[in-house]
Design a protein around this motif. Sequence first.
Motif, short mmCIF file in Angstrom:
data_model
loop_
_atom_site.label_atom_id
_atom_site.label_comp_id
_atom_site.label_asym_id
_atom_site.label_seq_id
_atom_site.Cartn_x
_atom_site.Cartn_y
_atom_site.Cartn_z
N ILE A 188 -1.49 2.19 0.11
CA ILE A 188 -0.26 2.63 -0.83
C ILE A 188 -0.80 3.02 -2.16
CG2 ILE A 188 1.88 2.02 -1.73
CD1 ILE A 188 2.66 0.66 0.64
N ASN A 189 -1.50 2.30 -2.71
CA ASN A 189 -1.78 2.60 -4.19
C ASN A 189 -3.08 3.68 -4.04
OD1 ASN A 189 -1.95 1.33 -6.84
ND2 ASN A 189 -4.10 1.54 -6.48
N ASP A 190 -3.80 3.81 -2.82
CA ASP A 190 -4.82 4.89 -2.90
C ASP A 190 -3.95 6.22 -2.55
OD1 ASP A 190 -6.83 3.45 -3.06
OD2 ASP A 190 -7.26 2.87 -0.97
N TYR A 191 -2.91 6.19 -1.74
CA TYR A 191 -2.44 7.25 -1.39
C TYR A 191 -1.42 7.93 -2.64
CZ TYR A 191 -2.41 6.05 3.73
OH TYR A 191 -2.81 5.46 4.78
N LEU A 192 -0.85 6.96 -3.55
CA LEU A 192 -0.36 7.40 -4.83
C LEU A 192 -1.26 8.25 -5.63
CD1 LEU A 192 2.10 4.50 -5.71
CD2 LEU A 192 2.83 6.77 -4.78
N SER A 193 -2.53 7.49 -5.80
CA SER A 193 -3.47 8.22 -6.65
C SER A 193 -4.03 9.52 -6.02
CB SER A 193 -4.60 7.32 -6.79
OG SER A 193 -4.45 6.15 -7.57
N LEU A 194 -3.84 9.78 -4.89
CA LEU A 194 -4.12 10.96 -4.22
C LEU A 194 -3.01 12.05 -4.18
CD1 LEU A 194 -6.36 9.50 -1.27
CD2 LEU A 194 -7.16 11.12 -3.44
N CYS A 195 -1.82 11.44 -4.91
CA CYS A 195 -0.51 12.16 -4.68
C CYS A 195 -0.25 12.62 -3.29
CB CYS A 195 -0.61 13.76 -5.40
SG CYS A 195 0.85 14.13 -6.40
N LEU A 196 -0.25 11.67 -2.37
CA LEU A 196 0.37 11.86 -1.21
C LEU A 196 1.77 10.99 -1.07
CD1 LEU A 196 -2.96 11.12 0.92
CD2 LEU A 196 -1.52 13.29 1.30
N PRO A 197 2.75 11.67 -0.59
CA PRO A 197 3.87 10.92 -0.33
C PRO A 197 3.74 9.86 0.90
CG PRO A 197 4.36 13.27 -0.64
CD PRO A 197 2.84 13.30 -0.50
N ILE A 198 4.36 8.91 0.67
CA ILE A 198 3.96 7.68 1.64
C ILE A 198 5.04 7.64 2.75
CG2 ILE A 198 3.86 5.15 1.60
CD1 ILE A 198 2.90 5.43 -1.37
N ILE A 199 4.69 7.30 4.06
CA ILE A 199 5.50 6.86 4.97
C ILE A 199 5.19 5.33 5.25
CG2 ILE A 199 6.17 7.33 7.29
CD1 ILE A 199 6.93 9.57 5.48
N THR A 200 6.23 4.56 5.01
CA THR A 200 6.17 3.05 5.31
C THR A 200 7.23 2.47 5.84
OG1 THR A 200 4.70 1.26 4.42
CG2 THR A 200 6.31 2.36 3.12
N THR A 201 6.76 0.97 5.87
CA THR A 201 8.17 0.16 6.53
C THR A 201 8.42 -0.64 5.38
OG1 THR A 201 6.63 -1.60 6.96
CG2 THR A 201 7.12 0.29 8.63
N ASN A 202 9.84 -1.36 5.63
CA ASN A 202 10.35 -2.19 4.83
C ASN A 202 9.33 -3.46 4.25
OD1 ASN A 202 12.81 -0.92 4.34
ND2 ASN A 202 13.41 -1.61 6.33
N TYR A 203 8.32 -3.71 5.06
CA TYR A 203 7.49 -4.69 5.08
C TYR A 203 6.11 -4.40 3.90
CZ TYR A 203 9.98 -6.29 9.30
OH TYR A 203 10.73 -6.71 10.17
N ALA A 204 6.24 -3.32 3.49
CA ALA A 204 5.34 -2.84 2.46
C ALA A 204 5.41 -3.49 1.19
CB ALA A 204 5.01 -1.36 2.42
N PHE A 205 4.56 -4.09 0.31
CA PHE A 205 4.90 -4.73 -0.53
C PHE A 205 5.62 -3.95 -1.71
CE2 PHE A 205 3.64 -6.12 -5.03
CZ PHE A 205 3.73 -7.48 -4.97
N ARG A 206 5.32 -2.72 -1.78
CA ARG A 206 6.03 -1.85 -2.91
C ARG A 206 7.16 -1.04 -2.19
NH1 ARG A 206 1.77 0.49 -7.34
NH2 ARG A 206 0.11 -0.11 -5.89
N SER A 207 7.81 -1.38 -0.99
CA SER A 207 8.60 -0.48 -0.31
C SER A 207 9.80 -0.23 -1.10
CB SER A 207 9.07 -1.35 0.99
OG SER A 207 9.71 -2.64 0.80
N GLU A 208 10.14 -1.15 -2.06
CA GLU A 208 11.40 -0.92 -2.94
C GLU A 208 10.92 -0.06 -3.74
OE1 GLU A 208 12.84 -4.80 -4.32
OE2 GLU A 208 13.54 -5.53 -2.25
N VAL A 209 10.03 -0.04 -4.43
CA VAL A 209 9.37 1.07 -5.49
C VAL A 209 9.40 2.46 -4.93
CG1 VAL A 209 7.35 1.58 -6.92
CG2 VAL A 209 8.17 -0.73 -6.77
N ILE A 210 8.93 2.27 -3.67
CA ILE A 210 8.90 3.85 -3.01
C ILE A 210 10.23 4.34 -2.90
CG2 ILE A 210 8.04 5.11 -0.99
CD1 ILE A 210 6.09 2.75 -0.64
#
Length: 265
Positions: A188-210
């Motif tokens: 998720i950190n890599d995706y953000l640094s690459l400016c890629l919008p993220i598709i993830t689940t509620n179990y991801a550590f930063r799901s609330e931030v997303i």
Amino acid sequence: PRNIYNSYFQKGYKPIRMIKNFLFIKITFFIKYICLKFSQVIIYSSKKVYNWDLKNFQINIDSKFHLIPNPNNFKLSKKFSLIRKKSLNIIYFGNLNINNGIEQIIDLSVMLKNNNHKFCITIVGGSSQLIDTYSKKILKLGLSKDFIFKGRVDNLFNMQTTKNQSFGIAPYFFDDTDIESYVDNGKINDYLSLCLPIITTNYAFRSEVITSHNLGFVSNDLNNIFNYLINIDSKTYDNLIRNILKYNSVNDYKVFLNDHQEIFY
């Protein structure tokens, strides 16, 4: 120099089912105890791990405990923001194990295929054995033209690796024997640094931030993810890119070092 014990990849030693060598578990447990006791600074990215350590090691670490999520690379994300366009090109970084959601990615691709959507899933990472296993599965499903397996690459941040991608996917689900359920997820950190919008689940550590910063889409339901991907318009997508840049500007690693220089210097 201060002795910093980094607990990013420690979830405690609950998963005895995963590591069956009892002596090895005891030795690593003892090593962690020594590190916690004598380190001057302890950095966690997960409060879950901190709470586990407090309960099981019974050492007062409040005075040297710091909860710090992984920083991002704002300069890099600005560079990649210039090439991001809405499409159904989706990239995945990481190991090809079930807990990281490879099966869910395949299920999502089947849904896209069955509804006649043009898409491409790029997989970066995985052992040659697992790549071979999933390549065969994808071939049987008639999806071989829709998947690209790049294997391990030397540089994730190479323009060629992600230049045609529109989303980064990380469909985690919780498993108390899997380290990914306890740490700040690297992809998720890599995706953000690459400016890629993220598709993830509620179990991801930063799901609330997303969700709160509108950096992508979070859901445990593949149908919801499918509907989001096929219905998002260019205006909404471009807004995601702006949100990622805004988020990264205040969570850049340089800002991180400046704000926490008392720890490292």
